[in-house]
Design a protein around this motif. Structure first.
Motif, PDB file in Angstrom:
ATOM      1  N   THR A  62     -50.797  -5.701  19.823  1.00 56.88           N
ATOM      2  CA  THR A  62     -50.951  -6.979  20.497  1.00 56.88           C
ATOM      3  C   THR A  62     -49.650  -7.754  20.347  1.00 56.88           C
ATOM      4  N   ILE A  63     -49.157  -8.266  21.467  1.00 61.48           N
ATOM      5  CA  ILE A  63     -47.920  -9.028  21.504  1.00 61.48           C
ATOM      6  C   ILE A  63     -48.273 -10.486  21.754  1.00 61.48           C
ATOM      7  N   THR A  64     -47.728 -11.379  20.937  1.00 59.87           N
ATOM      8  CA  THR A  64     -47.938 -12.806  21.132  1.00 59.87           C
ATOM      9  C   THR A  64     -46.700 -13.412  21.765  1.00 59.87           C
ATOM     10  N   GLY A  65     -46.894 -14.442  22.555  1.00 58.73           N
ATOM     11  CA  GLY A  65     -45.787 -15.079  23.255  1.00 58.73           C
ATOM     12  C   GLY A  65     -44.930 -15.918  22.329  1.00 58.73           C
ATOM     13  N   GLY A  66     -43.796 -16.347  22.847  1.00 58.61           N
ATOM     14  CA  GLY A  66     -42.931 -17.259  22.123  1.00 58.61           C
ATOM     15  C   GLY A  66     -41.935 -16.607  21.187  1.00 58.61           C
ATOM     16  N   GLY A  67     -41.906 -15.286  21.156  1.00 57.90           N
ATOM     17  CA  GLY A  67     -40.991 -14.598  20.248  1.00 57.90           C
ATOM     18  C   GLY A  67     -39.690 -14.222  20.919  1.00 57.90           C
ATOM     19  N   SER A  68     -38.980 -13.332  20.264  1.00 58.21           N
ATOM     20  CA  SER A  68     -37.662 -12.928  20.747  1.00 58.21           C
ATOM     21  C   SER A  68     -37.697 -11.604  21.497  1.00 58.21           C
ATOM     22  N   LEU A  69     -38.866 -11.161  21.890  1.00 52.67           N
ATOM     23  CA  LEU A  69     -39.002  -9.881  22.573  1.00 52.67           C
ATOM     24  C   LEU A  69     -38.306  -9.932  23.944  1.00 52.67           C
ATOM     25  N   ALA A  70     -37.400  -9.008  24.173  1.00 51.90           N
ATOM     26  CA  ALA A  70     -36.662  -8.971  25.442  1.00 51.90           C
ATOM     27  C   ALA A  70     -37.605  -8.611  26.587  1.00 51.90           C
ATOM     28  N   PRO A  71     -37.445  -9.232  27.748  1.00 48.50           N
ATOM     29  CA  PRO A  71     -38.304  -8.928  28.900  1.00 48.50           C
ATOM     30  C   PRO A  71     -38.298  -7.448  29.271  1.00 48.50           C
ATOM     31  N   GLU A  72     -37.131  -6.803  29.149  1.00 49.92           N
ATOM     32  CA  GLU A  72     -37.024  -5.386  29.478  1.00 49.92           C
ATOM     33  C   GLU A  72     -37.838  -4.523  28.513  1.00 49.92           C
ATOM     34  N   LEU A  73     -37.905  -4.934  27.254  1.00 51.51           N
ATOM     35  CA  LEU A  73     -38.720  -4.208  26.282  1.00 51.51           C
ATOM     36  C   LEU A  73     -40.194  -4.358  26.636  1.00 51.51           C
ATOM     37  N   LEU A  74     -40.602  -5.554  27.028  1.00 53.99           N
ATOM     38  CA  LEU A  74     -41.987  -5.749  27.456  1.00 53.99           C
ATOM     39  C   LEU A  74     -42.310  -4.844  28.641  1.00 53.99           C
ATOM     40  N   ASP A  75     -41.421  -4.779  29.617  1.00 55.19           N
ATOM     41  CA  ASP A  75     -41.612  -3.876  30.766  1.00 55.19           C
ATOM     42  C   ASP A  75     -41.805  -2.436  30.290  1.00 55.19           C
ATOM     43  N   ASP A  76     -40.948  -2.012  29.358  1.00 56.39           N
ATOM     44  CA  ASP A  76     -41.030  -0.642  28.841  1.00 56.39           C
ATOM     45  C   ASP A  76     -42.341  -0.403  28.103  1.00 56.39           C
ATOM     46  N   LEU A  77     -42.807  -1.388  27.340  1.00 54.91           N
ATOM     47  CA  LEU A  77     -44.058  -1.234  26.594  1.00 54.91           C
ATOM     48  C   LEU A  77     -45.262  -1.145  27.532  1.00 54.91           C
ATOM     49  N   VAL A  78     -45.242  -1.926  28.617  1.00 53.95           N
ATOM     50  CA  VAL A  78     -46.316  -1.843  29.612  1.00 53.95           C
ATOM     51  C   VAL A  78     -46.305  -0.458  30.263  1.00 53.95           C
ATOM     52  N   ALA A  98     -45.931   2.340  17.375  1.00 48.82           N
ATOM     53  CA  ALA A  98     -46.610   1.093  17.014  1.00 48.82           C
ATOM     54  C   ALA A  98     -46.143   0.620  15.642  1.00 48.82           C
ATOM     55  N   ASN A  99     -46.039   1.528  14.681  1.00 46.01           N
ATOM     56  CA  ASN A  99     -45.587   1.160  13.339  1.00 46.01           C
ATOM     57  C   ASN A  99     -44.174   0.596  13.359  1.00 46.01           C
ATOM     58  N   VAL A 100     -43.279   1.261  14.074  1.00 44.00           N
ATOM     59  CA  VAL A 100     -41.884   0.812  14.155  1.00 44.00           C
ATOM     60  C   VAL A 100     -41.805  -0.558  14.831  1.00 44.00           C
ATOM     61  N   LEU A 101     -42.555  -0.731  15.918  1.00 42.14           N
ATOM     62  CA  LEU A 101     -42.540  -2.001  16.647  1.00 42.14           C
ATOM     63  C   LEU A 101     -43.064  -3.147  15.782  1.00 42.14           C
ATOM     64  N   ARG A 102     -44.140  -2.897  15.036  1.00 45.45           N
ATOM     65  CA  ARG A 102     -44.707  -3.948  14.184  1.00 45.45           C
ATOM     66  C   ARG A 102     -43.724  -4.350  13.082  1.00 45.45           C
ATOM     67  N   GLU A 103     -42.957  -3.386  12.581  1.00 47.72           N
ATOM     68  CA  GLU A 103     -41.966  -3.698  11.548  1.00 47.72           C
ATOM     69  C   GLU A 103     -40.757  -4.429  12.123  1.00 47.72           C
ATOM     70  N   ALA A 104     -40.406  -4.133  13.361  1.00 46.00           N
ATOM     71  CA  ALA A 104     -39.191  -4.691  13.959  1.00 46.00           C
ATOM     72  C   ALA A 104     -39.387  -6.068  14.593  1.00 46.00           C
ATOM     73  N   TYR A 105     -40.592  -6.368  15.058  1.00 48.28           N
ATOM     74  CA  TYR A 105     -40.828  -7.606  15.805  1.00 48.28           C
ATOM     75  C   TYR A 105     -42.014  -8.375  15.222  1.00 48.28           C
ATOM     76  N   PRO A 106     -41.788  -9.592  14.772  1.00 49.19           N
ATOM     77  CA  PRO A 106     -42.890 -10.379  14.201  1.00 49.19           C
ATOM     78  C   PRO A 106     -43.978 -10.722  15.221  1.00 49.19           C
ATOM     79  N   GLU A 107     -43.653 -10.686  16.514  1.00 50.37           N
ATOM     80  CA  GLU A 107     -44.646 -11.015  17.542  1.00 50.37           C
ATOM     81  C   GLU A 107     -45.511  -9.817  17.943  1.00 50.37           C
ATOM     82  N   ILE A 108     -45.296  -8.672  17.307  1.00 52.05           N
ATOM     83  CA  ILE A 108     -46.113  -7.490  17.584  1.00 52.05           C
ATOM     84  C   ILE A 108     -46.981  -7.207  16.359  1.00 52.05           C
ATOM     85  N   ALA A 109     -48.288  -7.135  16.607  1.00 50.33           N
ATOM     86  CA  ALA A 109     -49.276  -6.922  15.542  1.00 50.33           C
ATOM     87  C   ALA A 109     -50.210  -5.786  15.953  1.00 50.33           C
TER      88      ALA A 109
END
Length: 127
Positions: A84-100, A61-72
């Motif tokens: 919590t992930i907010t829409g509209g960012g640069s998060l790759a769809p495959e990363l979202l799949d992996d996080l789920v 969680a710490n690494v993700l929050r530092e790497a992606y502005p859309e992750i809080a």
């Protein structure tokens, strides 16, 4: 995300996970995804912004929050164990799949072995 929203993508991935169910205990505007009665994902809107909230290992969680502005930190959840992930960012769809998937497995691994729909240590890994 190829015509689908972040929330739709997360819900579609959840539908592929054994034993995952969708419930609406807080009303139709909150989608709560569970495995064996335990929450692993929430989908809703926060002041008009689509969000997806997922369980995460604290170090990840710490690494993700530092790497992606859309992750809080998890909205209305334990900030150490949820993101919590907010829409509209640069998060790759495959990363979202992996996080789920990772959120689901974090919950499954805490279940008694007899209740687990999958073996969390091997689920999704190629032989």
């Amino acid at each position: 995300m190829d015509g689908e929203t972040m929330q739709e993508r997360a819900a579609l991935r959840s539908n592929e996970l054994p034993g995952a169910v969708l419930e609406h205990p807080f009303g139709p505007e909150f989608e709560v995804f569970k495995v064996c009665g335990k929450v692993f994902m929430l989908i809703s809107d926060l002041r008009g912004t689509p969000i997806v909230t997922l369980k995460s290992a604290p170090a990840d969680a710490n690494v993700l929050r530092e790497a992606y502005p859309e992750i809080a930190p998890g909205y209305h959840m334990n900030k150490k164990h949820w993101i919590t992930i907010t829409g509209g960012g640069s998060l790759a769809p495959e990363l979202l799949d992996d996080l789920v998937t990772e959120s689901y497995l974090l919950v499954v691994e805490k279940l008694p072995r007899r209740l687990r729909p999958v073996a969390p240590e091997t689920f999704g890994r190629r032989a």
